[in-house]
Design a protein around this motif. Structure first.
Motif, PDB file in Angstrom:
ATOM      1  N   ILE A 143     -10.011  12.256  -6.275  1.00 57.71           N
ATOM      2  CA  ILE A 143      -8.469  11.999  -6.537  1.00 57.71           C
ATOM      3  C   ILE A 143      -7.930  12.364  -5.003  1.00 57.71           C
ATOM      4  CG2 ILE A 143      -8.326  12.904  -8.778  1.00 57.71           C
ATOM      5  CD1 ILE A 143      -7.585  15.455  -7.642  1.00 57.71           C
ATOM      6  N   SER A 144      -8.605  12.504  -4.069  1.00 58.79           N
ATOM      7  CA  SER A 144      -8.103  12.643  -2.867  1.00 58.79           C
ATOM      8  C   SER A 144      -6.990  11.353  -2.534  1.00 58.79           C
ATOM      9  CB  SER A 144      -9.032  12.575  -1.591  1.00 58.79           C
ATOM     10  OG  SER A 144      -9.901  13.353  -2.054  1.00 58.79           O
ATOM     11  N   SER A 145      -7.322  10.372  -2.975  1.00 54.95           N
ATOM     12  CA  SER A 145      -6.703   9.029  -2.650  1.00 54.95           C
ATOM     13  C   SER A 145      -6.047   8.864  -3.972  1.00 54.95           C
ATOM     14  CB  SER A 145      -7.474   7.892  -2.320  1.00 54.95           C
ATOM     15  OG  SER A 145      -8.416   7.502  -3.443  1.00 54.95           O
ATOM     16  N   ASP A 146      -5.173   7.804  -3.988  1.00 47.12           N
ATOM     17  CA  ASP A 146      -4.313   7.645  -5.076  1.00 47.12           C
ATOM     18  C   ASP A 146      -4.766   6.791  -5.932  1.00 47.12           C
ATOM     19  OD1 ASP A 146      -1.630   5.758  -3.484  1.00 47.12           O
ATOM     20  OD2 ASP A 146      -3.938   5.726  -3.489  1.00 47.12           O
ATOM     21  N   GLU A 147      -6.051   6.764  -6.017  1.00 44.12           N
ATOM     22  CA  GLU A 147      -6.681   5.489  -6.926  1.00 44.12           C
ATOM     23  C   GLU A 147      -6.847   5.956  -8.367  1.00 44.12           C
ATOM     24  OE1 GLU A 147     -10.427   4.221  -5.278  1.00 44.12           O
ATOM     25  OE2 GLU A 147      -9.804   5.379  -3.347  1.00 44.12           O
ATOM     26  N   MET A 148      -6.488   7.181  -8.636  1.00 42.46           N
ATOM     27  CA  MET A 148      -6.598   7.471 -10.188  1.00 42.46           C
ATOM     28  C   MET A 148      -5.316   8.488 -10.593  1.00 42.46           C
ATOM     29  SD  MET A 148     -10.358   9.121 -10.632  1.00 42.46           S
ATOM     30  CE  MET A 148      -9.565   9.897 -12.006  1.00 42.46           C
ATOM     31  N   SER A 149      -5.273   8.113 -11.874  1.00 42.43           N
ATOM     32  CA  SER A 149      -4.099   8.969 -12.510  1.00 42.43           C
ATOM     33  C   SER A 149      -4.422  10.287 -12.026  1.00 42.43           C
ATOM     34  CB  SER A 149      -3.935   8.730 -13.826  1.00 42.43           C
ATOM     35  OG  SER A 149      -5.137   9.264 -14.610  1.00 42.43           O
ATOM     36  N   ARG A 150      -3.350  11.177 -11.898  1.00 45.11           N
ATOM     37  CA  ARG A 150      -3.290  12.774 -11.500  1.00 45.11           C
ATOM     38  C   ARG A 150      -4.498  13.207 -12.478  1.00 45.11           C
ATOM     39  NH1 ARG A 150      -3.016  12.678  -7.769  1.00 45.11           N
ATOM     40  NH2 ARG A 150      -0.978  11.844  -7.213  1.00 45.11           N
ATOM     41  N   LEU A 204       1.180  -1.259  -0.034  1.00 46.06           N
ATOM     42  CA  LEU A 204      -0.054   0.068  -0.039  1.00 46.06           C
ATOM     43  C   LEU A 204       0.844   1.245   0.051  1.00 46.06           C
ATOM     44  CD1 LEU A 204      -2.794   0.739  -0.120  1.00 46.06           C
ATOM     45  CD2 LEU A 204      -2.876   0.988   2.466  1.00 46.06           C
ATOM     46  N   LEU A 205       1.923   1.350   0.915  1.00 43.76           N
ATOM     47  CA  LEU A 205       2.622   2.443   1.074  1.00 43.76           C
ATOM     48  C   LEU A 205       3.547   2.910  -0.267  1.00 43.76           C
ATOM     49  CD1 LEU A 205       3.980   2.546   4.641  1.00 43.76           C
ATOM     50  CD2 LEU A 205       1.754   3.290   3.640  1.00 43.76           C
ATOM     51  N   SER A 206       3.979   1.567  -0.803  1.00 45.40           N
ATOM     52  CA  SER A 206       5.034   1.603  -2.014  1.00 45.40           C
ATOM     53  C   SER A 206       4.118   1.911  -3.586  1.00 45.40           C
ATOM     54  CB  SER A 206       5.881   0.789  -1.941  1.00 45.40           C
ATOM     55  OG  SER A 206       5.618  -0.679  -2.181  1.00 45.40           O
ATOM     56  N   ASP A 207       3.032   1.022  -3.493  1.00 43.05           N
ATOM     57  CA  ASP A 207       2.297   0.984  -4.775  1.00 43.05           C
ATOM     58  C   ASP A 207       1.140   1.933  -4.860  1.00 43.05           C
ATOM     59  OD1 ASP A 207       4.292  -0.731  -4.992  1.00 43.05           O
ATOM     60  OD2 ASP A 207       3.220  -2.255  -5.969  1.00 43.05           O
ATOM     61  N   GLY A 208       0.598   2.195  -3.638  1.00 43.12           N
ATOM     62  CA  GLY A 208      -0.872   2.987  -3.671  1.00 43.12           C
ATOM     63  C   GLY A 208      -1.913   2.145  -3.309  1.00 43.12           C
ATOM     64  N   ARG A 261       0.907   8.352   2.262  1.00 44.98           N
ATOM     65  CA  ARG A 261      -0.221   7.191   2.297  1.00 44.98           C
ATOM     66  C   ARG A 261      -0.793   6.417   3.283  1.00 44.98           C
ATOM     67  NH1 ARG A 261       2.951   5.167  -2.778  1.00 44.98           N
ATOM     68  NH2 ARG A 261       1.853   6.289  -4.374  1.00 44.98           N
ATOM     69  N   GLU A 262      -0.048   6.466   4.110  1.00 40.88           N
ATOM     70  CA  GLU A 262      -0.674   5.829   5.423  1.00 40.88           C
ATOM     71  C   GLU A 262      -1.902   6.746   6.033  1.00 40.88           C
ATOM     72  OE1 GLU A 262       2.330   4.698   8.203  1.00 40.88           O
ATOM     73  OE2 GLU A 262       0.629   2.924   9.213  1.00 40.88           O
ATOM     74  N   TYR A 263      -1.551   7.889   5.851  1.00 43.21           N
ATOM     75  CA  TYR A 263      -2.820   9.047   6.075  1.00 43.21           C
ATOM     76  C   TYR A 263      -3.892   8.474   5.205  1.00 43.21           C
ATOM     77  CZ  TYR A 263      -5.263  13.459   6.873  1.00 43.21           C
ATOM     78  OH  TYR A 263      -6.264  14.316   7.165  1.00 43.21           O
ATOM     79  N   GLN A 264      -3.587   8.573   4.244  1.00 43.50           N
ATOM     80  CA  GLN A 264      -4.930   8.555   3.326  1.00 43.50           C
ATOM     81  C   GLN A 264      -5.657   7.162   3.424  1.00 43.50           C
ATOM     82  OE1 GLN A 264      -3.931  10.623  -0.869  1.00 43.50           O
ATOM     83  NE2 GLN A 264      -2.065  10.121   0.247  1.00 43.50           N
ATOM     84  N   VAL A 265      -4.908   6.217   3.759  1.00 41.65           N
ATOM     85  CA  VAL A 265      -5.556   4.871   4.078  1.00 41.65           C
ATOM     86  C   VAL A 265      -6.711   5.334   5.000  1.00 41.65           C
ATOM     87  CG1 VAL A 265      -5.438   2.862   5.150  1.00 41.65           C
ATOM     88  CG2 VAL A 265      -3.286   3.610   3.912  1.00 41.65           C
ATOM     89  N   ILE A 266      -6.534   6.053   6.036  1.00 42.96           N
ATOM     90  CA  ILE A 266      -7.498   6.243   7.100  1.00 42.96           C
ATOM     91  C   ILE A 266      -8.569   6.781   6.457  1.00 42.96           C
ATOM     92  CG2 ILE A 266      -7.962   7.764   9.097  1.00 42.96           C
ATOM     93  CD1 ILE A 266      -5.032   7.928   9.791  1.00 42.96           C
ATOM     94  N   TYR A 267      -8.640   7.537   5.190  1.00 41.01           N
ATOM     95  CA  TYR A 267      -9.468   8.247   4.667  1.00 41.01           C
ATOM     96  C   TYR A 267     -10.299   7.505   3.452  1.00 41.01           C
ATOM     97  CZ  TYR A 267      -9.788  11.806   8.274  1.00 41.01           C
ATOM     98  OH  TYR A 267      -9.793  12.498   9.539  1.00 41.01           O
TER      99      TYR A 267
END
Lengths: 208, 208, 208, 208
Positions: free
Chosen positions: D109-116, C21-25, C101-107
């Motif tokens: 896009i808040s999370s990294d699930e999408m290309s920018r 998760l941290l390295s690849d998203g 990344r870890e922070y974003q996991v929370i949300y």
DNA sequence: GATGAATGAGACTTCATTCAT
DNA sequence: AATGAATGAAGTCTCATTCAT
């Protein structure tokens, strides 16, 4: 349209198609790629060719003609029919080795991957057989070649050569066998198959 | 699981693939179609085969083996090496005529439409050449066949036969020529190319 | 099993999952990848987690706990509730910046992309709010913070901070605005929103 | 072509996409589903959008524009800048509550699930910030708002609001807290953070 | 506990071809 | 002549999940 663009679109397509085929192979041969190469819409190709096969047929025709031309020139150099036959074989082989992709185009229809090559185009293709036929007939007249049906023989001759080059170009040759040696041996055998011989040794002890 | 489903999916795929290839041709050979045929997801095919080529290679391997098996059986019937060679040729031809599509699978790689057939699979393919080699060696020992390098000769023999059948199956034969006659003539020429002859007539008047 | 492998598979999975998760998203977060990383079949993950969401929930829980721990430690350094509040804000921000990344996991559950985060896990998450609540209550007792419902206020405080970091981490900030400056300004405004003031200037000429 | 089909396919796709997104959520948002919905081949989508992300970006853009439009209209109703600011906040919140899924699209896009999200599309998005900036500047001119950098403040204001709605919509709110109450309190705090105050009470007994 | 096989869905790409303009 | 839009098929890859062993 510019002066420079006088070359008909049809010709441009054929040129681009040949280019793509030679550089990328039949597998990666696509109308779109050709269209892209000459900056034309893919649809435009259909204005000049019925479909993909039709275009490929044109390339085949071209390739056949080129091969035939090369063969035609070759025969004048010698007078001995056997030498002529050998020369024909080497020209054939030379063409295949010099232009492997183009050569293979000629035999694209071997498998059922294409709609049938139109019969009328085969007429042009026949020139090659005629050249061989003539040489064989000369040989028969000189008493050097044993052949009662030179036309059939021309086809068998041609077929054998194709078999040889097909094995070479598909790289199916045993790695322990030298390619050049293989080609020479093959041609030798093929030619010998047509030569008149005084007697064929047979072991009378065996059956059949 | 049903008794009937005991056949591994891999085998089912191969069977269906062969079926599709034989009935629809390589051109209309698609993984999805195969999957549909055995009511399996297309994805599942990728669990057993790397890709389309891999599956086709498997079919090629199979076809080669079948041809080789047929050739193997044929040689026992005769004692005369020449007769054996002739028999081999006719078995080869017979296989191609009986299973044209399957035969053509073997030569699918002639063109560049497929990724290279993996080298290690060629080993199996070599059996056919070995059979021919042995017959040629016998012939040499009996003094009936003139050949210092039987292994090379086996390849040339094979190549010539392939050339003949390739012309036949691609229906390139001149309509005026009878197919059977053509095959017979071809085999005659090929065999003669390997036979020892007392003297080859040459016209000393000619150059070369 | 080796001594070295005493770490339970469950823990290994969580560790690998966090790593991925941290390295690849999240986007490239797949069970298969995790399984590959620890050389285990993907199926095995299901022995320890109900499904992908369950595993992600575990990572969320972890991340929340880590953030909460960081906040907990921070409050002891100051005595002034306002300073404490500011410190909390900066710790929150610091965590998000240090571990985006870890922070974003929370949300991750902000949107409906995941099955609902199980209610019982929220209890742990609540610790952060409690810390904020306590500080706010202290402030109220000292007469520095005007708040009749500190629990609600804790949530508004938290929400505002999240909004700020969400904008920063999603890189939506106007390029002309300095990130650090933006964060400082934001925290200033947030804190001021809670402080007691003697009088708020209002223009009596205006409506409302 | 039917009159009814005059709507460009591109528009149909966007409409269907919005529909799917709103009803099924981002998680169950697939190109195939969209294609199915408008009875179009999935391939066709790729004629109008580079990929899934591109389509989603378009939806984001749309949603942002809708939100901005709503904010734009809101400001005319009041003259008092503080009232205007409050109105802006309530419009923002109203949009999010009325169209939760669409609102969430904006922050996908808040999370990294999408290309920018492509930079150039952000320009349109900026209008919302400009509206807030203008109101803040008005407030500064009236001496009601203490802000030396309204542009930055506009971003902080926006971010705080997003944080609030993000907590609400992700249903992370403590069940003991009333949602409406929470939103009101939040907006109150946020607004107060920008208002000019004669003096902020501070306890001089504390450090820092 | 653990695994391999299979599934069904989906993204993405490329393609030949057709059709309306 | 020429083109853009659309289609349907297909290859390839990846994935979450299920099931039988």
């Amino acid at each position: 349209m510019d002066e420079a663009q006088k070359i008909s679109l049809k010709q441009q397509i054929v040129d681009a198609a040949r280019q793509v085929l030679l550089s990328d192979g039949y597998r990666n041969f696509s109308l779109r790629k050709i269209a892209r190469a000459i900056d034309v819409s893919a649809t435009s190709i259909y204005l000049h060719f019925e479909n993909k096969d039709d275009l490929v047929h044109t390339l085949m025709e071209e390739a056949i003609e080129r091969l035939n031309n090369r063969l035609e020139v070759s025969t004048v150099e010698h007078e001995d029919p056997i030498a002529k036959l050998k020369e024909l074989a080497y020209e054939y082989v030379g063409f295949a080795l010099d232009n492997p992709r183009e050569y293979q185009v000629i035999y694209l229809i071997s498998s059922d991957e294409m709609s049938r090559y139109p019969k009328e185009k085969f007429r042009k293709a026949r020139k090659g057989y005629e050249i061989v036929t003539q040489v064989l007939e000369e040989g028969v007249r000189s008493g050097l070649i044993a052949e009662d049906q030179p036309r059939i023989a021309a086809y068998t001759f041609w077929a054998q050569l194709h078999g040889v080059m097909s094995v070479v170009l598909s790289q199916r040759l045993d790695t322990r066998i030298d390619q050049e040696k293989f080609i020479e041996e093959s041609i030798d055998h093929i030619i010998k198959g047509y030569q008149v011989r005084t007697s064929l040794k047979t072991n009378t002890n065996f059956d059949e």
